[in-house]
Design a protein around this motif. Structure first.
Motif, PDB file in Angstrom:
ATOM      1  N   CYS A  62      11.224  -5.689  -1.773  1.00  0.00           N
ATOM      2  CA  CYS A  62      10.194  -5.355  -1.519  1.00  0.00           C
ATOM      3  C   CYS A  62      10.487  -5.287   0.547  1.00  0.00           C
ATOM      4  O   CYS A  62      10.994  -6.773   0.778  1.00  0.00           O
ATOM      5  CB  CYS A  62       9.612  -6.695  -1.928  1.00  0.00           C
ATOM      6  N   HIS A  97       3.305  -4.636  -8.810  1.00  0.00           N
ATOM      7  CA  HIS A  97       1.957  -4.301  -8.248  1.00  0.00           C
ATOM      8  C   HIS A  97       1.078  -4.754  -9.151  1.00  0.00           C
ATOM      9  O   HIS A  97      -0.073  -4.901  -8.074  1.00  0.00           O
ATOM     10  CB  HIS A  97       2.419  -2.552  -8.587  1.00  0.00           C
ATOM     11  N   THR A 154      -1.141  -3.041  -0.277  1.00  0.00           N
ATOM     12  CA  THR A 154      -0.832  -2.989  -1.151  1.00  0.00           C
ATOM     13  C   THR A 154      -0.343  -2.488  -2.298  1.00  0.00           C
ATOM     14  O   THR A 154       0.257  -1.954  -3.030  1.00  0.00           O
ATOM     15  CB  THR A 154       1.047  -3.479  -0.519  1.00  0.00           C
ATOM     16  N   GLU A 193       0.049  -7.796  -8.277  1.00  0.00           N
ATOM     17  CA  GLU A 193      -0.524  -8.192  -6.794  1.00  0.00           C
ATOM     18  C   GLU A 193      -1.899  -8.001  -6.005  1.00  0.00           C
ATOM     19  O   GLU A 193      -2.480  -8.570  -5.604  1.00  0.00           O
ATOM     20  CB  GLU A 193       0.727  -7.789  -5.808  1.00  0.00           C
ATOM     21  N   VAL A 243       3.570   2.314   3.395  1.00  0.00           N
ATOM     22  CA  VAL A 243       2.160   1.290   3.814  1.00  0.00           C
ATOM     23  C   VAL A 243       2.915   0.331   4.131  1.00  0.00           C
ATOM     24  O   VAL A 243       2.874  -0.197   5.471  1.00  0.00           O
ATOM     25  CB  VAL A 243       1.494   1.723   3.021  1.00  0.00           C
ATOM     26  N   VAL A 244       3.886  -0.104   3.000  1.00  0.00           N
ATOM     27  CA  VAL A 244       4.794  -1.690   3.085  1.00  0.00           C
ATOM     28  C   VAL A 244       5.540  -1.484   4.057  1.00  0.00           C
ATOM     29  O   VAL A 244       5.021  -2.486   4.839  1.00  0.00           O
ATOM     30  CB  VAL A 244       4.562  -2.242   1.732  1.00  0.00           C
ATOM     31  N   ASN A 298       2.621 -11.232   3.085  1.00  0.00           N
ATOM     32  CA  ASN A 298       2.258 -10.328   3.139  1.00  0.00           C
ATOM     33  C   ASN A 298       0.422  -9.972   3.343  1.00  0.00           C
ATOM     34  O   ASN A 298      -0.243 -10.898   2.626  1.00  0.00           O
ATOM     35  CB  ASN A 298       1.881  -9.117   1.574  1.00  0.00           C
ATOM     36  N   CYS A 355       1.111   1.056  -2.895  1.00  0.00           N
ATOM     37  CA  CYS A 355       2.233   0.371  -2.298  1.00  0.00           C
ATOM     38  C   CYS A 355       3.065   2.339  -3.682  1.00  0.00           C
ATOM     39  O   CYS A 355       2.452   1.208  -5.342  1.00  0.00           O
ATOM     40  CB  CYS A 355       2.459  -0.558  -2.408  1.00  0.00           C
TER      41      CYS A 355
END
Length: 495
Positions: free
Chosen positions: A67, A126, A102, A129, A469-470, A96, A106
Protein backbone atom coordinates in the motif's frame (compact mmCIF):
# COMPACT_ATOMS: atom_id res chain seq x y z
CA UNK A 1 -4.49 -10.15 13.74
CA UNK A 2 -7.84 -11.49 12.75
CA UNK A 3 -8.65 -15.03 13.85
CA UNK A 4 -5.47 -17.02 14.35
CA UNK A 5 -6.75 -19.90 12.23
CA UNK A 6 -9.07 -17.85 10.03
CA UNK A 7 -6.96 -18.20 6.89
CA UNK A 8 -7.33 -21.98 7.22
CA UNK A 9 -11.05 -21.95 7.98
CA UNK A 10 -12.44 -19.41 5.49
CA UNK A 11 -12.06 -19.13 1.75
CA UNK A 12 -11.76 -15.82 -0.04
CA UNK A 13 -15.11 -14.46 -1.20
CA UNK A 14 -14.81 -11.67 -3.74
CA UNK A 15 -17.16 -8.67 -3.65
CA UNK A 16 -20.45 -9.27 -5.43
CA UNK A 17 -21.46 -7.18 -8.43
CA UNK A 18 -24.75 -6.67 -10.17
CA UNK A 19 -25.21 -8.96 -13.22
CA UNK A 20 -23.75 -7.44 -16.42
CA UNK A 21 -27.08 -7.75 -18.23
CA UNK A 22 -28.68 -5.55 -15.57
CA UNK A 23 -26.00 -2.96 -14.95
CA UNK A 24 -25.31 -1.95 -18.58
CA UNK A 25 -28.76 -0.36 -18.52
CA UNK A 26 -27.74 2.36 -16.06
CA UNK A 27 -24.81 4.43 -14.78
CA UNK A 28 -24.96 3.36 -11.14
CA UNK A 29 -22.14 1.72 -9.21
CA UNK A 30 -22.03 -2.01 -9.80
CA UNK A 31 -21.15 -3.24 -6.29
CA UNK A 32 -23.74 -5.09 -4.19
CA UNK A 33 -23.87 -4.54 -0.43
CA UNK A 34 -22.51 -7.40 1.64
CA UNK A 35 -23.62 -9.07 4.86
CA UNK A 36 -21.43 -7.69 7.70
CA UNK A 37 -20.85 -11.26 8.87
CA UNK A 38 -19.22 -12.08 5.54
CA UNK A 39 -16.95 -9.06 5.94
CA UNK A 40 -16.11 -10.23 9.45
CA UNK A 41 -15.03 -13.69 8.26
CA UNK A 42 -13.05 -12.16 5.40
CA UNK A 43 -11.21 -9.95 7.89
CA UNK A 44 -10.59 -13.07 9.99
CA UNK A 45 -8.50 -14.46 7.12
CA UNK A 46 -5.78 -11.88 7.83
CA UNK A 47 -3.01 -13.94 9.41
CA UNK A 48 -0.40 -12.97 11.97
CA UNK A 49 2.32 -13.04 9.32
CA UNK A 50 5.00 -11.20 11.30
CA UNK A 51 6.07 -8.96 8.43
CA UNK A 52 2.96 -7.53 6.74
CA UNK A 53 4.14 -6.85 3.19
CA UNK A 54 0.71 -5.32 2.49
CA UNK A 55 2.01 -2.18 4.27
CA UNK A 56 4.92 -1.82 1.87
CA UNK A 57 4.26 0.89 -0.66
CA UNK A 58 7.55 0.30 -2.46
CA UNK A 59 8.40 -0.12 -6.13
CA UNK A 60 9.54 -3.58 -7.18
CA UNK A 61 10.40 -4.07 -10.83
CA UNK A 62 8.77 -0.71 -11.58
CA UNK A 63 5.42 -1.57 -9.98
CA UNK A 64 3.80 -0.85 -6.63
CA UNK A 65 4.16 -3.58 -4.04
CA UNK A 66 2.02 -3.06 -0.97
CA UNK A 67 0.00 0.00 0.00
CA UNK A 68 1.54 3.35 -1.07
CA UNK A 69 -0.21 5.19 1.79
CA UNK A 70 1.06 2.53 4.25
CA UNK A 71 -2.38 1.57 5.56
CA UNK A 72 -2.29 -0.31 8.86
CA UNK A 73 -4.12 -3.21 7.25
CA UNK A 74 -3.66 -6.06 9.75
CA UNK A 75 -4.73 -3.73 12.57
CA UNK A 76 -8.04 -2.71 11.05
CA UNK A 77 -8.69 -6.22 9.80
CA UNK A 78 -8.41 -7.43 13.39
CA UNK A 79 -10.73 -4.69 14.63
CA UNK A 80 -13.35 -5.52 11.98
CA UNK A 81 -13.18 -9.19 12.91
CA UNK A 82 -13.81 -8.20 16.54
CA UNK A 83 -16.72 -5.93 15.58
CA UNK A 84 -14.89 -2.74 16.61
CA UNK A 85 -15.79 -0.82 13.47
CA UNK A 86 -15.28 2.69 14.83
CA UNK A 87 -11.79 1.84 16.02
CA UNK A 88 -11.11 0.27 12.64
CA UNK A 89 -12.15 3.55 11.01
CA UNK A 90 -9.79 5.50 13.27
CA UNK A 91 -6.89 3.27 12.23
CA UNK A 92 -7.83 3.56 8.57
CA UNK A 93 -7.92 7.37 8.42
CA UNK A 94 -4.66 7.61 10.31
CA UNK A 95 -2.92 6.93 6.98
CA UNK A 96 -5.56 7.45 4.28
CA UNK A 97 -7.68 10.62 4.16
CA UNK A 98 -9.98 9.32 1.40
CA UNK A 99 -10.69 5.58 1.82
CA UNK A 100 -13.97 5.99 -0.07
CA UNK A 101 -11.90 6.74 -3.20
CA UNK A 102 -9.28 4.02 -2.87
CA UNK A 103 -11.92 1.52 -1.71
CA UNK A 104 -13.54 1.94 -5.13
CA UNK A 105 -10.84 2.65 -7.72
CA UNK A 106 -7.53 1.40 -6.31
CA UNK A 107 -6.25 -1.80 -8.02
CA UNK A 108 -5.16 -2.99 -4.54
CA UNK A 109 -1.39 -3.54 -4.73
CA UNK A 110 -1.78 -4.45 -1.05
CA UNK A 111 -3.54 -7.65 -2.07
CA UNK A 112 -0.82 -8.44 -4.58
CA UNK A 113 1.71 -8.36 -1.71
CA UNK A 114 -0.45 -10.07 0.92
CA UNK A 115 1.61 -12.79 2.61
CA UNK A 116 -1.33 -15.16 2.41
CA UNK A 117 -1.29 -14.67 -1.36
CA UNK A 118 2.11 -16.35 -1.57
CA UNK A 119 0.47 -19.77 -1.74
CA UNK A 120 -3.24 -19.11 -1.10
CA UNK A 121 -5.84 -16.49 -2.03
CA UNK A 122 -5.00 -13.07 -0.61
CA UNK A 123 -7.21 -11.26 1.91
CA UNK A 124 -10.01 -9.09 0.43
CA UNK A 125 -8.34 -5.92 1.76
CA UNK A 126 -9.89 -3.64 -0.84
CA UNK A 127 -13.45 -4.63 0.08
CA UNK A 128 -12.86 -4.37 3.83
CA UNK A 129 -11.51 -0.83 3.40
CA UNK A 130 -14.65 0.11 1.45
CA UNK A 131 -16.93 -1.34 4.12
CA UNK A 132 -15.13 0.49 6.95
CA UNK A 133 -15.43 3.94 5.41
CA UNK A 134 -19.01 3.50 4.23
CA UNK A 135 -20.05 2.39 7.71
CA UNK A 136 -18.23 5.41 9.12
CA UNK A 137 -20.22 7.76 6.90
CA UNK A 138 -23.48 5.95 7.71
CA UNK A 139 -22.83 6.14 11.45
CA UNK A 140 -21.77 9.80 11.38
CA UNK A 141 -18.18 9.18 12.47
CA UNK A 142 -16.66 11.22 9.62
CA UNK A 143 -16.21 14.77 10.86
CA UNK A 144 -14.55 17.96 9.70
CA UNK A 145 -11.47 19.09 11.62
CA UNK A 146 -10.14 22.59 12.02
CA UNK A 147 -6.85 23.65 13.58
CA UNK A 148 -5.62 26.94 14.98
CA UNK A 149 -4.80 29.24 12.02
CA UNK A 150 -1.12 29.71 11.24
CA UNK A 151 -1.62 32.82 9.13
CA UNK A 152 0.02 31.12 6.15
CA UNK A 153 -1.74 30.91 2.79
CA UNK A 154 -1.19 28.05 0.34
CA UNK A 155 -2.48 27.66 -3.23
CA UNK A 156 -3.06 24.17 -4.61
CA UNK A 157 -3.34 23.88 -8.38
CA UNK A 158 -5.58 20.98 -9.35
CA UNK A 159 -8.31 19.22 -7.39
CA UNK A 160 -7.59 15.62 -8.29
CA UNK A 161 -6.55 13.08 -5.64
CA UNK A 162 -3.10 14.60 -5.04
CA UNK A 163 -4.49 18.15 -4.85
CA UNK A 164 -7.28 17.15 -2.49
CA UNK A 165 -4.83 15.23 -0.31
CA UNK A 166 -2.40 18.14 -0.12
CA UNK A 167 -5.26 20.52 0.69
CA UNK A 168 -6.63 18.17 3.37
CA UNK A 169 -3.34 17.92 5.27
CA UNK A 170 -2.34 21.56 4.89
CA UNK A 171 -5.73 22.67 6.14
CA UNK A 172 -5.54 20.16 8.98
CA UNK A 173 -2.42 21.85 10.40
CA UNK A 174 -3.97 25.31 10.18
CA UNK A 175 -2.90 26.81 6.86
CA UNK A 176 -5.40 28.74 4.74
CA UNK A 177 -5.80 26.65 1.57
CA UNK A 178 -7.26 27.66 -1.78
CA UNK A 179 -7.63 25.04 -4.52
CA UNK A 180 -7.72 26.15 -8.16
CA UNK A 181 -9.56 23.93 -10.64
CA UNK A 182 -10.10 24.62 -14.34
CA UNK A 183 -13.23 22.47 -14.62
CA UNK A 184 -16.69 23.41 -13.41
CA UNK A 185 -16.63 20.75 -10.68
CA UNK A 186 -13.80 19.81 -8.31
CA UNK A 187 -12.39 16.31 -8.16
CA UNK A 188 -10.08 16.08 -11.16
CA UNK A 189 -9.99 12.59 -12.63
CA UNK A 190 -12.15 11.35 -9.74
CA UNK A 191 -14.92 13.55 -11.13
CA UNK A 192 -14.40 13.45 -14.89
CA UNK A 193 -11.75 10.81 -15.63
CA UNK A 194 -13.36 7.78 -13.97
CA UNK A 195 -16.96 6.83 -14.91
CA UNK A 196 -19.86 7.02 -12.50
CA UNK A 197 -20.05 3.23 -12.74
CA UNK A 198 -16.87 2.90 -10.67
CA UNK A 199 -17.24 5.90 -8.39
CA UNK A 200 -20.55 7.69 -8.08
CA UNK A 201 -19.99 11.43 -8.26
CA UNK A 202 -22.14 11.89 -5.18
CA UNK A 203 -19.33 10.13 -3.31
CA UNK A 204 -16.80 12.67 -4.60
CA UNK A 205 -19.12 15.58 -3.79
CA UNK A 206 -19.70 14.20 -0.30
CA UNK A 207 -15.98 14.51 0.44
CA UNK A 208 -15.64 17.88 -1.31
CA UNK A 209 -18.43 19.28 0.87
CA UNK A 210 -16.58 18.11 3.98
CA UNK A 211 -13.40 19.80 2.77
CA UNK A 212 -15.33 23.02 2.20
CA UNK A 213 -16.86 22.80 5.67
CA UNK A 214 -13.37 22.45 7.11
CA UNK A 215 -12.37 25.78 5.54
CA UNK A 216 -10.79 24.86 2.21
CA UNK A 217 -11.74 27.22 -0.63
CA UNK A 218 -12.30 26.02 -4.20
CA UNK A 219 -11.95 28.35 -7.17
CA UNK A 220 -13.55 26.69 -10.19
CA UNK A 221 -13.55 27.41 -13.93
CA UNK A 222 -10.12 28.96 -13.46
CA UNK A 223 -7.14 27.63 -15.40
CA UNK A 224 -3.82 28.62 -13.89
CA UNK A 225 -1.56 29.86 -16.66
CA UNK A 226 -4.46 31.21 -18.68
CA UNK A 227 -7.18 32.77 -16.50
CA UNK A 228 -4.68 33.62 -13.79
CA UNK A 229 -0.90 33.48 -14.11
CA UNK A 230 1.13 30.98 -12.14
CA UNK A 231 3.43 33.79 -11.07
CA UNK A 232 0.47 35.63 -9.55
CA UNK A 233 -0.10 32.64 -7.26
CA UNK A 234 3.58 32.52 -6.33
CA UNK A 235 3.50 36.22 -5.49
CA UNK A 236 0.20 36.07 -3.60
CA UNK A 237 0.68 32.95 -1.46
CA UNK A 238 3.29 31.71 0.98
CA UNK A 239 3.57 28.46 -1.00
CA UNK A 240 2.13 26.84 -4.13
CA UNK A 241 1.58 23.11 -4.68
CA UNK A 242 1.25 21.97 -8.30
CA UNK A 243 -1.06 18.96 -8.63
CA UNK A 244 -2.26 19.38 -12.21
CA UNK A 245 -1.78 15.79 -13.29
CA UNK A 246 -0.16 14.26 -16.39
CA UNK A 247 -2.77 15.27 -18.94
CA UNK A 248 -0.75 15.45 -22.16
CA UNK A 249 -2.20 12.50 -24.09
CA UNK A 250 0.04 10.22 -26.12
CA UNK A 251 -0.25 10.98 -29.84
CA UNK A 252 -1.37 8.61 -32.60
CA UNK A 253 0.54 8.87 -35.85
CA UNK A 254 -0.77 6.53 -38.56
CA UNK A 255 -2.23 7.34 -41.98
CA UNK A 256 -5.82 8.50 -41.53
CA UNK A 257 -5.42 9.64 -37.92
CA UNK A 258 -6.86 13.05 -38.87
CA UNK A 259 -10.25 11.64 -39.87
CA UNK A 260 -13.45 12.56 -38.05
CA UNK A 261 -14.53 10.16 -35.34
CA UNK A 262 -11.19 9.73 -33.55
CA UNK A 263 -11.05 10.96 -29.96
CA UNK A 264 -8.84 10.69 -26.94
CA UNK A 265 -10.40 8.40 -24.34
CA UNK A 266 -10.16 11.06 -21.63
CA UNK A 267 -12.25 13.47 -23.75
CA UNK A 268 -14.82 10.75 -24.41
CA UNK A 269 -15.13 9.89 -20.71
CA UNK A 270 -15.14 13.48 -19.48
CA UNK A 271 -17.86 14.61 -21.89
CA UNK A 272 -19.98 11.60 -20.99
CA UNK A 273 -19.79 12.22 -17.24
CA UNK A 274 -20.38 15.96 -17.54
CA UNK A 275 -23.47 15.45 -19.71
CA UNK A 276 -24.72 12.75 -17.33
CA UNK A 277 -24.37 15.08 -14.34
CA UNK A 278 -25.69 18.17 -16.14
CA UNK A 279 -28.75 16.66 -17.79
CA UNK A 280 -28.73 12.85 -17.63
CA UNK A 281 -27.53 13.00 -21.26
CA UNK A 282 -30.53 15.03 -22.38
CA UNK A 283 -28.33 17.90 -23.60
CA UNK A 284 -26.54 15.68 -26.12
CA UNK A 285 -23.19 17.28 -25.24
CA UNK A 286 -21.19 14.07 -25.33
CA UNK A 287 -19.53 11.75 -27.83
CA UNK A 288 -22.10 9.03 -28.42
CA UNK A 289 -21.25 5.44 -29.30
CA UNK A 290 -24.87 4.54 -30.03
CA UNK A 291 -25.23 2.18 -33.01
CA UNK A 292 -21.52 2.55 -33.79
CA UNK A 293 -18.73 0.06 -34.29
CA UNK A 294 -16.21 1.15 -31.64
CA UNK A 295 -12.49 0.43 -31.69
CA UNK A 296 -10.51 1.23 -28.55
CA UNK A 297 -6.76 1.43 -29.10
CA UNK A 298 -5.03 0.74 -25.82
CA UNK A 299 -5.82 -1.22 -22.69
CA UNK A 300 -5.61 -0.60 -18.99
CA UNK A 301 -8.32 0.84 -16.79
CA UNK A 302 -9.09 3.67 -19.22
CA UNK A 303 -9.69 1.23 -22.07
CA UNK A 304 -11.99 -0.80 -19.84
CA UNK A 305 -13.93 2.34 -18.90
CA UNK A 306 -14.39 3.13 -22.60
CA UNK A 307 -15.74 -0.38 -23.22
CA UNK A 308 -18.29 -0.06 -20.42
CA UNK A 309 -19.33 3.45 -21.46
CA UNK A 310 -19.75 2.44 -25.12
CA UNK A 311 -21.96 -0.49 -24.11
CA UNK A 312 -24.19 1.80 -22.07
CA UNK A 313 -24.56 4.13 -25.03
CA UNK A 314 -25.82 1.21 -27.11
CA UNK A 315 -22.90 0.57 -29.45
CA UNK A 316 -23.19 -1.98 -32.27
CA UNK A 317 -19.83 -3.58 -31.46
CA UNK A 318 -16.74 -2.82 -29.38
CA UNK A 319 -13.17 -4.12 -29.62
CA UNK A 320 -9.93 -3.29 -27.82
CA UNK A 321 -6.50 -3.44 -29.46
CA UNK A 322 -3.41 -4.04 -27.36
CA UNK A 323 0.06 -4.25 -28.86
CA UNK A 324 1.41 -6.21 -25.87
CA UNK A 325 0.93 -9.98 -25.45
CA UNK A 326 -1.90 -11.39 -23.36
CA UNK A 327 -0.83 -11.69 -19.70
CA UNK A 328 -0.59 -15.18 -18.21
CA UNK A 329 -3.58 -16.52 -16.33
CA UNK A 330 -1.43 -17.18 -13.27
CA UNK A 331 1.53 -15.30 -11.78
CA UNK A 332 4.86 -16.40 -13.27
CA UNK A 333 6.88 -17.32 -10.16
CA UNK A 334 10.29 -16.74 -11.76
CA UNK A 335 9.76 -13.56 -13.78
CA UNK A 336 7.07 -12.07 -11.53
CA UNK A 337 7.59 -13.43 -7.99
CA UNK A 338 5.61 -12.47 -4.90
CA UNK A 339 5.46 -9.78 -3.46
CA UNK A 340 5.62 -7.97 -6.83
CA UNK A 341 2.37 -6.80 -8.37
CA UNK A 342 0.96 -9.91 -10.09
CA UNK A 343 1.02 -9.42 -13.85
CA UNK A 344 -1.75 -11.81 -14.78
CA UNK A 345 -4.86 -11.76 -16.93
CA UNK A 346 -7.79 -9.98 -15.32
CA UNK A 347 -11.30 -9.85 -16.71
CA UNK A 348 -12.44 -6.45 -15.48
CA UNK A 349 -15.99 -5.14 -15.26
CA UNK A 350 -16.03 -3.73 -18.81
CA UNK A 351 -14.81 -6.98 -20.35
CA UNK A 352 -17.38 -8.92 -18.31
CA UNK A 353 -20.11 -6.74 -19.75
CA UNK A 354 -18.80 -7.08 -23.31
CA UNK A 355 -18.73 -10.86 -22.95
CA UNK A 356 -22.35 -10.79 -21.77
CA UNK A 357 -23.24 -8.45 -24.65
CA UNK A 358 -21.37 -10.10 -27.55
CA UNK A 359 -20.28 -13.48 -26.21
CA UNK A 360 -16.55 -12.74 -26.47
CA UNK A 361 -13.79 -10.81 -24.76
CA UNK A 362 -13.32 -7.52 -26.66
CA UNK A 363 -9.53 -7.52 -26.20
CA UNK A 364 -7.24 -8.42 -29.08
CA UNK A 365 -3.57 -8.80 -28.15
CA UNK A 366 -0.39 -8.47 -30.23
CA UNK A 367 -2.13 -6.29 -32.79
CA UNK A 368 -0.95 -3.03 -34.34
CA UNK A 369 -2.92 -0.42 -36.27
CA UNK A 370 -1.33 0.33 -39.65
CA UNK A 371 -3.81 2.81 -41.11
CA UNK A 372 -7.33 4.20 -40.84
CA UNK A 373 -9.56 4.56 -43.90
CA UNK A 374 -12.44 7.01 -44.12
CA UNK A 375 -15.58 7.46 -46.19
CA UNK A 376 -16.32 10.23 -48.69
CA UNK A 377 -17.39 12.51 -45.80
CA UNK A 378 -14.01 12.31 -44.12
CA UNK A 379 -15.33 10.05 -41.35
CA UNK A 380 -13.74 6.90 -39.95
CA UNK A 381 -14.90 3.78 -41.76
CA UNK A 382 -12.18 1.12 -41.37
CA UNK A 383 -9.21 0.25 -39.22
CA UNK A 384 -6.44 -1.79 -40.83
CA UNK A 385 -4.29 -3.90 -38.51
CA UNK A 386 -1.52 -6.47 -38.53
CA UNK A 387 -0.57 -9.02 -35.89
CA UNK A 388 2.87 -8.63 -34.33
CA UNK A 389 5.47 -10.54 -32.39
CA UNK A 390 8.05 -8.96 -30.11
CA UNK A 391 11.63 -9.39 -31.26
CA UNK A 392 14.52 -7.75 -33.08
CA UNK A 393 14.44 -6.38 -36.59
CA UNK A 394 17.22 -6.58 -39.19
CA UNK A 395 19.04 -3.70 -37.48
CA UNK A 396 18.89 -5.42 -34.10
CA UNK A 397 16.27 -3.07 -32.62
CA UNK A 398 13.82 -4.73 -30.22
CA UNK A 399 10.13 -4.02 -30.79
CA UNK A 400 6.90 -5.27 -32.37
CA UNK A 401 7.54 -7.06 -35.67
CA UNK A 402 4.67 -7.56 -38.16
CA UNK A 403 3.51 -11.10 -38.92
CA UNK A 404 3.25 -11.55 -42.71
CA UNK A 405 -0.21 -12.46 -43.92
CA UNK A 406 -1.96 -11.40 -40.68
CA UNK A 407 -3.49 -8.19 -42.06
CA UNK A 408 -7.13 -7.55 -41.16
CA UNK A 409 -9.75 -4.87 -41.79
CA UNK A 410 -12.22 -3.86 -39.05
CA UNK A 411 -15.39 -1.80 -39.42
CA UNK A 412 -15.19 1.35 -37.33
CA UNK A 413 -17.35 4.42 -36.79
CA UNK A 414 -15.68 5.60 -33.58
CA UNK A 415 -12.07 5.23 -32.47
CA UNK A 416 -11.02 5.95 -28.89
CA UNK A 417 -7.35 6.39 -28.02
CA UNK A 418 -6.50 4.97 -24.59
CA UNK A 419 -2.72 4.84 -24.92
CA UNK A 420 -1.76 6.72 -21.77
CA UNK A 421 -0.19 10.11 -21.15
CA UNK A 422 3.24 11.63 -21.74
CA UNK A 423 3.38 14.06 -18.82
CA UNK A 424 2.06 17.41 -17.59
CA UNK A 425 0.99 20.19 -19.88
CA UNK A 426 3.67 22.80 -20.52
CA UNK A 427 1.91 26.06 -19.59
CA UNK A 428 2.76 26.31 -15.89
CA UNK A 429 6.25 24.72 -16.00
CA UNK A 430 7.25 26.98 -18.88
CA UNK A 431 5.91 30.13 -17.21
CA UNK A 432 7.76 29.44 -13.96
CA UNK A 433 10.87 28.03 -15.68
CA UNK A 434 10.68 24.77 -13.74
CA UNK A 435 13.22 22.03 -14.29
CA UNK A 436 11.87 18.86 -15.88
CA UNK A 437 12.98 15.26 -15.59
CA UNK A 438 13.85 13.08 -18.63
CA UNK A 439 10.15 12.13 -18.98
CA UNK A 440 9.08 15.83 -19.00
CA UNK A 441 7.58 15.66 -15.49
CA UNK A 442 8.26 18.50 -13.09
CA UNK A 443 11.54 17.75 -11.35
CA UNK A 444 11.10 17.44 -7.60
CA UNK A 445 12.63 14.67 -5.51
CA UNK A 446 10.24 12.14 -3.98
CA UNK A 447 9.50 12.90 -0.32
CA UNK A 448 10.94 16.41 -0.79
CA UNK A 449 8.62 17.72 -3.54
CA UNK A 450 10.39 21.08 -3.81
CA UNK A 451 10.73 22.23 -7.41
CA UNK A 452 13.51 24.39 -8.82
CA UNK A 453 11.42 27.51 -8.06
CA UNK A 454 11.26 29.01 -4.58
CA UNK A 455 7.97 28.38 -2.73
CA UNK A 456 6.74 25.99 -5.45
CA UNK A 457 6.15 22.28 -4.77
CA UNK A 458 4.80 19.48 -6.99
CA UNK A 459 2.96 16.21 -6.32
CA UNK A 460 1.04 13.43 -7.99
CA UNK A 461 1.14 12.62 -11.68
CA UNK A 462 2.55 16.07 -12.45
CA UNK A 463 5.72 15.00 -10.60
CA UNK A 464 5.87 11.23 -11.03
CA UNK A 465 3.99 10.71 -14.32
CA UNK A 466 0.79 8.76 -14.87
CA UNK A 467 0.21 6.55 -11.86
CA UNK A 468 -2.36 5.23 -9.37
CA UNK A 469 -4.88 7.27 -7.39
CA UNK A 470 -3.39 5.89 -4.18
CA UNK A 471 0.08 7.12 -5.16
CA UNK A 472 -1.41 10.55 -5.87
CA UNK A 473 -2.95 10.64 -2.40
CA UNK A 474 0.35 9.71 -0.79
CA UNK A 475 2.24 12.29 -2.83
CA UNK A 476 -0.23 14.98 -1.80
CA UNK A 477 0.34 14.06 1.83
CA UNK A 478 4.13 14.13 1.48
CA UNK A 479 4.07 17.43 -0.39
CA UNK A 480 1.86 18.92 2.35
CA UNK A 481 4.36 17.71 4.94
CA UNK A 482 7.23 19.46 3.15
CA UNK A 483 5.23 22.66 2.61
CA UNK A 484 4.37 22.70 6.31
CA UNK A 485 8.04 22.19 7.20
CA UNK A 486 9.00 24.97 4.76
CA UNK A 487 6.48 27.38 6.29
CA UNK A 488 6.82 26.53 9.97
CA UNK A 489 10.33 25.04 10.33
CA UNK A 490 8.83 21.74 11.55
CA UNK A 491 5.82 19.57 10.83
CA UNK A 492 3.40 17.23 12.56
CA UNK A 493 2.26 15.58 9.29
CA UNK A 494 3.35 11.95 9.28
CA UNK A 495 4.35 10.15 6.11
Amino acid sequence: MGKATGFLEYERIDPKKRPPEERIGDWNEIRIERDPEVIKTQAARCMNCGIPFCHGGVLLNGMAAGCPVHNLIPEWNDLVYRGQWKEAYKRLIRTNPFPEFTGRVCPAPCEGSCTEGYNMESVTIHEIEYEIIERAFAEGWVETKKSRPTGKKVAVVGSGPSGLSAAYYLNHVGHEVTVYERNDRPGGLLMYGIPNIKIDKGIVERRINLLKESGIKFVLNTEVGRDISAQELVDGYHAVVLCGGATKARGFNVPGSDLKGIYYAVDFLKANTKSLLDSKHQDGNYISAKDKNVIIIGGGDTGTDCVATSLRHGCRSVYQFEIMPEPPKEREPKSNPWPEWPKQLKVDYGQQEAIAFAGEDPRNYLINTTKIVGNDRGEVAEVHTVEVTWGRDAQGRFGPQPVPGSEKVWKADLILLAMGFLGPEDTIPNELGLERDPRSNIKAEFEEHQTSADKVFAAGDMRRGQSLVVWAIQEGKLAAREVDRFLMGKTSIRS
